[in-house]
Design an enzyme around this catalytic site. Structure first.
Site, PDB file in Angstrom:
ATOM      1  N   LYS A 188       1.249 -47.945  10.913  1.00 37.07           N
ATOM      2  CA  LYS A 188       0.611 -47.071  11.887  1.00 37.07           C
ATOM      3  C   LYS A 188      -0.424 -46.225  11.150  1.00 37.07           C
ATOM      4  O   LYS A 188      -0.075 -45.361  10.362  1.00 37.07           O
ATOM      5  CB  LYS A 188       1.625 -46.151  12.565  1.00 37.07           C
ATOM      6  CG  LYS A 188       0.968 -45.279  13.626  1.00 37.07           C
ATOM      7  CD  LYS A 188       1.676 -43.957  13.815  1.00 37.07           C
ATOM      8  CE  LYS A 188       0.876 -42.931  14.584  1.00 37.07           C
ATOM      9  NZ  LYS A 188      -0.482 -42.677  14.174  1.00 37.07           N
ATOM     10  N   GLU A 262       5.471 -38.564   0.896  1.00 37.65           N
ATOM     11  CA  GLU A 262       4.535 -37.778   0.103  1.00 37.65           C
ATOM     12  C   GLU A 262       3.976 -36.730   1.059  1.00 37.65           C
ATOM     13  O   GLU A 262       3.327 -37.074   2.042  1.00 37.65           O
ATOM     14  CB  GLU A 262       3.449 -38.701  -0.458  1.00 37.65           C
ATOM     15  CG  GLU A 262       2.734 -38.094  -1.626  1.00 37.65           C
ATOM     16  CD  GLU A 262       1.521 -37.342  -1.185  1.00 37.65           C
ATOM     17  OE1 GLU A 262       1.692 -36.172  -0.798  1.00 37.65           O
ATOM     18  OE2 GLU A 262       0.432 -37.901  -1.233  1.00 37.65           O
ATOM     19  N   CYS A 301      -4.067 -34.470  -0.837  1.00 36.84           N
ATOM     20  CA  CYS A 301      -2.748 -33.837  -1.004  1.00 36.84           C
ATOM     21  C   CYS A 301      -2.675 -33.079  -2.322  1.00 36.84           C
ATOM     22  O   CYS A 301      -1.955 -32.100  -2.442  1.00 36.84           O
ATOM     23  CB  CYS A 301      -1.653 -34.890  -0.977  1.00 36.84           C
ATOM     24  SG  CYS A 301      -1.628 -35.784   0.566  1.00 36.84           S
ATOM     25  N   GLU A 402      -1.381 -25.110   2.242  1.00 41.18           N
ATOM     26  CA  GLU A 402      -2.346 -26.179   2.041  1.00 41.18           C
ATOM     27  C   GLU A 402      -3.395 -26.126   3.158  1.00 41.18           C
ATOM     28  O   GLU A 402      -3.088 -26.313   4.329  1.00 41.18           O
ATOM     29  CB  GLU A 402      -1.633 -27.535   2.035  1.00 41.18           C
ATOM     30  CG  GLU A 402      -2.564 -28.659   1.666  1.00 41.18           C
ATOM     31  CD  GLU A 402      -1.844 -29.943   1.271  1.00 41.18           C
ATOM     32  OE1 GLU A 402      -0.607 -29.963   1.267  1.00 41.18           O
ATOM     33  OE2 GLU A 402      -2.552 -30.904   0.958  1.00 41.18           O
TER      34      GLU A 402
END
Lengths: 506, 125
Positions: A188, A262, A301, A402
């Site tokens: 996906k 992750e 990331c 983040e």
């Protein structure tokens, strides 16, 4: 040079008005019959229509994967490696086309996709083709007549959920080990970047046996859960945020299957005073190392979004960095001179603006940027944001959360102990950078930072062969290394007695 | 505040409030879902700052999670470590055009939930 936008005359990329799901080696319309426009972040205009699939489409993809998995799993490692190598060759042969499609779908500058995303994607397939050929089973001699054989077996059918920041490269990171280990997969893609991976299927779809590799696009609430919670998958891999990561673990717990996750970071990039001991190439490399926070517009990331600079060099070093930041060229992602393109979506740019506002309200000093970039013409509605620098302290929210944009939070430290304390003062532990001319200091810091990857005198390199993954809430598992094959394999132990005498118990 | 503490009234006394547009979106969503929903503030990569909206009970809460408040009858949760790391923010649940992140429910057709932060109190270093 400038590449023509996909679908326009002279472009290296064709665009169909509408794309379908890739299931069982064929293009299949979604069972819903519904589609959704996929916007280009540089122009905010539609590129093409993408399926708005439902749970039924995931079931069809799983049907295809299950019908293909046995044959693929039984194929020799030489046969599987040959397929992976052919995929790599095809990616290389279509490097420009895929690079331009990736830039247009995501907004990342084509200089990055040409030099990094696409060649690295190809290389990850080659790496895992090599790794699976070289993989050996272990035999343990329990005693003279008793032998434990350990065989690697495929898990079967796996589910893989790809993030929007490196749609093709992250797909390669996940696909290559899964296919090498003999699994079939249902992928996906992320909702903001559903298209480039379909262009990849145009390139590699004929190479892989039908059903081994399936791609379904649609809303996460419907098809994400339908895939991750499905009883017919043997493992799920995800890159994204923490809540979905936990939800995926929760579904995996219900089915008792493994996960690899992750989930991001707030990576420190630490510059010790000795980097400025000489005015040489190394200092220049360190300056570039700080400015790498703007790589892929900060949508990484491991974005080195917290710069920790030793206070004795702060003024001089930051001065050089700000000069380099001011020289960043922003604009058309398809211009090879462009260093930073638009953010992936309107919501991302609004989020970035709100964080910068929070930072300033918290008392951070704005050293650069801080506004949306206004470009004219066709890019007037694009999601561009200026490379931004905020100076503050590590307890501020912009140092802890983040942002996923080109926003750097900078602070200073006095000594090694303080640098380490600041580096580890985060919930995350994905990446970190250490810059110093002192090898022993670099080693001590590297070992003491609680993060899965500590770049030492470099940053943002992602070679196959170096394990990548998180400590703390940054996730579980290590990608881009042959150890990922274990995450996609079952271990079969045959415990065999070659003796002829009974045990004598009964 | 922990999950078990007394539920505050409609977010007015909690650390989260809700805009009128978000209230309307929740009403529509509850009608469409035929049952209650819950919110979980996410963190990390990609859609990390999104409030994720799930059918009530879909997300398994743990001892490390806290109830930030109740918004228009729906509980709003966040990991307590994350709440502390972010300096105990005061949040506002709102909606805006866009696609929801992760596995989150949409806030209606073409809308997504979003959390905004009220002006933080100034920190001293």
């Amino acid at each position: 040079m400038k590449y023509q936008p996909p679908g326009t005359p002279g472009s290296v990329v064709d665009v169909a008005p509408r794309y379908e799901n890739f299931i069982g080696g064929k293009w299949e319309a979604p069972t819903t019959g519904e589609y959704k426009p996929n916007l280009c972040p540089a122009t905010a205009k539609p590129i093409c229509d993408i399926p708005k699939s439902a749970a039924e489409d995931i079931e069809l993809a799983l049907d295809a994967a299950h019908s293909a998995k046995d044959k693929w799993g039984e194929a020799s490692t030489a046969q599987r490696a040959a397929v992976l190598n052919k995929m790599a060759d095809a990616i290389d042969a279509h490097r420009e086309e895929l690079a331009v499609a990736e830039s247009w779908d995501n907004g990342k500058p084509v200089r990055e996709t040409l030099a990094a995303d696409i060649p690295l994607a190809a290389d990850h397939f080659r790496y895992f083709a090599a790794a699976i050929r070289a993989e050996e089973s272990e035999i343990t001699e329990i005693d003279k007549d008793t032998i434990a054989y350990h065989f690697h077996e495929p898990l079967g059918v796996v589910g893989q959920i790809i993030p929007f920041n490196f749609p093709l490269l992250m797909a390669a990171w996940k696909l290559a080990p899964a296919l090498a280990a003999g699994n079939a997969t249902v992928i996906k893609p992320a909702s903001p970047t559903p298209w480039s991976i379909l262009k990849l299927m145009e390139v590699v779809g004929d190479i892989v046996p039908p059903g081994v590799l399936n791609v379904v696009n649609g809303p996460g609430a419907e098809i994400g859960k339908a895939l991750a919670a499905n009883k017919r998958i043997a493992k799920v891999a995800f890159t994204g945020e923490t809540t979905t990561g936990r939800l995926i673990m929760q579904y995996a717990a219900q089915n008792i299957i493994p996960v690899t996750l992750e989930l991001g970071g707030k990576s420190p990039n630490i510059f010790f005073g000795d980097v400025a001991a000489k005015d040489d190439d190394f200092l220049d490399k360190a300056v570039e190392g700080l400015v790498l926070y703007a790589f892929n517009k900060g949508e990484v990331c491991t974005c080195p979004s917290r710069a920790l600079i030793q206070e004795d060099i702060y003024e001089e070093f930051m001065g050089r960095c700000l000069e380099r930041i001011r020289a960043i060229k922003q604009g058309d992602p398809l211009d090879t001179e462009t260093m930073i393109g638009p953010q992936v979506s309107k919501q991302q740019i609004e989020k970035i603006a709100s964080y910068v506002e929070i930072g300033v309200k918290e008392g951070a000093e704005l050293l650069a940027g801080g506004h949306r970039t206004t470009l004219g013409g066709e890019f007037a509605d694009g999601y561009f944001y200026e490379p931004t620098v905020l100076k503050g302290h590590n307890r501020m929210r912009v140092f802890q959360e983040e942002i996923f944009g080109p926003v750097l939070a900078v602070t200073t430290f006095k000594d090694e102990a303080e640098a380490l304390a600041l580096a580890n003062d985060t919930l995350y532990g994905l990446g970190a950078g250490v810059w110093t001319r002192d090898g022993a200091l670099a080693y001590r810091m590297g070992r003491a930072i609680k993060a899965g990857r500590v770049w030492t005198n470099c940053y943002h390199q992602y070679p196959a062969g170096a394990a990548f993954g998180g400590y703390k809430v940054s996730g579980i598992g290590r990608e881009t290394h042959k150890m990922m094959l274990d995450h996609y394999s079952q271990t079969k132990n045959l415990l065999v007695s070659y003796g002829t005498k009974p045990m004598g118990l009964f | 505040m922990s999950v078990s503490s007394a539920i505050v009234e409609n977010g007015t006394a909690g650390r989260i409030t809700v805009t009128r547009a978000a209230r309307r979106a929740i009403d529509t969503l509850l009608a469409a879902q035929g049952g209650p929903v819950m919110f979980v503030q996410s963190a990390g990569c990609c859609d990390g700052s999104d409030p994720m909206c799930f059918p009530n009970g879909e997300f398994l809460l743990g001892e490390g999670d806290m109830l930030v408040g109740v918004v228009h009858g729906c509980t709003f949760h966040m990991n307590a470590d994350q709440y502390e790391a972010l300096g105990r923010p005061r949040l506002v649940l709102d909606v805006e055009p866009g696609t929801p992140g992760g596995f989150s429910l949409a806030a209606g057709d073409g809308l997504r939930f979003v959390t905004r932060t009220k002006a933080p109190e100034r920190h001293t270093s």
